[in-house]
Design an enzyme around this catalytic site. Structure first.
Site, mmCIF file in Angstrom:
data_model
loop_
_atom_site.group_PDB
_atom_site.id
_atom_site.type_symbol
_atom_site.label_atom_id
_atom_site.label_comp_id
_atom_site.label_asym_id
_atom_site.label_seq_id
_atom_site.Cartn_x
_atom_site.Cartn_y
_atom_site.Cartn_z
ATOM 1 N N SER A 1 0.807 -1.220 0.000
ATOM 2 C CA SER A 1 0.000 0.000 0.000
ATOM 3 C C SER A 1 0.836 1.264 0.000
ATOM 4 O O SER A 1 1.912 1.321 0.606
ATOM 5 C CB SER A 1 -0.901 0.018 1.244
ATOM 6 O OG SER A 1 -1.773 -1.089 1.256
ATOM 7 N N HIS B 1 -7.265 0.221 6.242
ATOM 8 C CA HIS B 1 -6.881 -1.180 6.459
ATOM 9 C C HIS B 1 -6.919 -1.560 7.941
ATOM 10 O O HIS B 1 -7.379 -2.651 8.288
ATOM 11 C CB HIS B 1 -5.495 -1.441 5.877
ATOM 12 C CG HIS B 1 -5.485 -1.479 4.379
ATOM 13 N ND1 HIS B 1 -6.161 -2.435 3.650
ATOM 14 C CD2 HIS B 1 -4.888 -0.663 3.468
ATOM 15 C CE1 HIS B 1 -5.980 -2.215 2.354
ATOM 16 N NE2 HIS B 1 -5.220 -1.148 2.220
#
Length: 505
Positions: free
Chosen positions: A355, A471
């Site tokens: 990410s 997340h």
């Protein structure tokens, strides 16, 4: 070029009136794909053409504001079902014909004039507070008396629930049941969010909150369809994937085909009311181990045989509808995708992300700049030395500061290590990335401060970084920071090239 590639290119010819800036901040693509990235998807054009103020004949026009306002009122008050579709069509076309200023004016009218009736709410509250609730130890009473007493409570509570519903709820619900109405509501909310970004109007904030709640209910996972997107899908759908990819822009048709080929997966959530267009999609790489750089995922290297994969790596998740901001479809998409991959590939045991960290460099540069200013103020106030400001903080360890000062060229010199670091990180064309010595000096402080940013910097109790918050709220854990994982201009600008692996266990 094969037929599929030619078809995609033919569908993405530029037309006058398209505004690429409205499609989010995607990086420009090279050669023929640049057209594809800047042209809105075909299925969306019927509404987007209205947003561009095009009439059926192709001439620019704007409807009279009062006529559109009257059309909106009619769409709320009309009781004849057979005429409602025509009125809703007329209102949606009229809304998008308005200028941005008049759309804001109309939405403000909707928020204020079609709000709930507070006089009625106050009256019902007075009635409710005037009722006496019999205590349970006041002796026995008949069931009939109890039922009579509670029936009054039930009646006023029912009336209160009804009175607390704003009148504009009627418009939202009617549009949701109208063909293309859900898409309209998404675009309407995108406008509302834009207006709120310009000015925080309480009535608009309440309108947005109500519409967001409605959209969250109407877009529950139960009504969404999960679809694996492949190269065999229609050219119009693949065009949308190219257009809306927001994390790692698709550079050409070969790149697109690779992302949909062997060792790769792409899943999207679709809604029956918006056919052929994913609301959100996720791209997955099947690997032996968790990747440490985006180059491992995107570069044209042979994929491993899928039966050897032990890791499913999510490297991009993109929303296609700005009006659905704050509605966490990604959480459900990830969970459904994990279930699907586990079912089809039981040998895959690790589910992780690679990410970006979009807010890190902005946070760090702001910190460095503010500390530099405070240091100068302290020097002026206390020229002979002494205790500094209580707000002053040295972001660098002594070894890190010494190494930075020794490694940096004269052109980046500063009074202290933080000033040197600020000068390096703001250098033109990220010149520090070309020097092995500077990379070695910057790595320890940048990695340490990035870990602090992800794990300790909070906003209202949540992670300051938007991707980290997404997340972590979904149950993932920070697994590893990766140095120079994204050397693209975007990656260096956002996070100094650092990326992070989150693991879903």
């Amino acid at each position: 070029m094969n037929k599929k590639g030619l078809s995609i290119l033919m569908r993405t010819k530029m037309r006058p009136g398209n505004d690429p800036s409205k499609l989010s901040s995607f990086s420009p693509l090279s050669n023929e794909i640049n057209q594809m990235m800047t042209d809105p998807p075909r299925k969306q054009r019927s509404i987007d053409d209205s947003r561009s103020n095009f009439s059926a004949s192709g001439n620019h026009y704007e409807r009279n504001f009062d006529i559109v306002k009257e059309s909106m009122g009619l769409a709320i008050s009309l009781n004849k079902t057979e005429s409602l579709d025509v009125v809703l069509d007329d209102f949606s076309e009229g809304y998008f014909s308005l200028s941005n200023e008049n759309r804001k004016k109309l939405v403000t009218v909707l928020a204020k004039e079609y709000d709930l009736n507070r006089i009625q709410v106050r009256e019902l509250l007075k009635q409710y507070l005037g009722l006496e609730l019999r205590s349970g130890n006041e002796g026995e009473s008949s069931n009939v008396d109890d039922e009579n007493m509670f029936s009054t409570f039930y009646r006023i509570e029912r009336n209160l629930r009804q009175a607390l519903k704003p009148t504009y709820n009627v418009l939202f619900e009617r549009l949701n049941n109208h063909p293309a109405g859900l898409k309209f509501l998404s675009l309407l909310r995108a406008d509302i969010l834009s207006f709120l970004g310009e000015e925080n109007i309480p009535s608009l904030r309440a309108l947005d909150s109500c519409l967001k709640e409605k959209l969250s209910a109407w877009l529950s996972p139960a009504v969404l369809e999960l679809h694996q997107i492949t190269w065999d899908d229609s050219a119009s759908l693949l065009e949308k994937i190219v257009t809306y990819e927001a994390v790692h822009p698709i550079s050409n048709l070969l790149d697109l085909k690779r992302r949909l080929g062997v060792g790769r997966r792409c899943f999207g959530y679709f809604h029956p009311a918006i056919p052929g267009e994913p609301l959100i999609f996720i791209e997955v790489a099947l690997l032996k181990n968790v990747a440490q750089t985006i180059q491992e995922v995107l570069l044209d290297v042979p994929s491993i045989p899928e039966h050897e994969a032990a890791c499913a790596l999510f490297y991009s998740i993109s929303s296609t509808q700005p009006g659905l901001a704050g509605i966490n479809l990604g959480k459900f998409l990830i969970k459904r995708m994990i279930t699907l991959v586990k079912r089809d590939m039981p040998q895959v045991s690790t589910f992780a992300t690679l990410s970006p960290i979009p807010g890190f460099m902005q946070w760090l540069l702001s910190k460095l700049a503010s500390q530099s200013v405070m240091a100068k103020v302290d020097n002026m106030e206390q020229p002979t030395g002494g205790p500094g400001s209580a707000f002053q903080e040295n972001l660098l360890e002594p070894d890190e500061e010494r190494m930075l000062k020794n490694s940096s060229p004269v052109t980046y010199a500063g009074k202290n290590g933080m000033e040197v670091m600020l000068n390096l990180l703001t250098s033109k064309n990220y010149e520090w990335t070309s020097s092995a010595e500077l990379l070695s000096a910057l790595k320890p402080p940048l990695m340490r401060l990035c870990a602090r940013y992800l794990l300790q910097e909070k906003k209202r109790g949540k992670a300051l970084d938007s991707v980290a918050n997404f997340h972590l709220q979904n149950g993932a854990m920070v697994e590893r920071l990766n140095w120079m994982a994204d050397r693209s201009e975007k990656g260096l600008h956002q996070s100094g090239g650092i990326m992070v692996n989150y693991v879903y266990r």
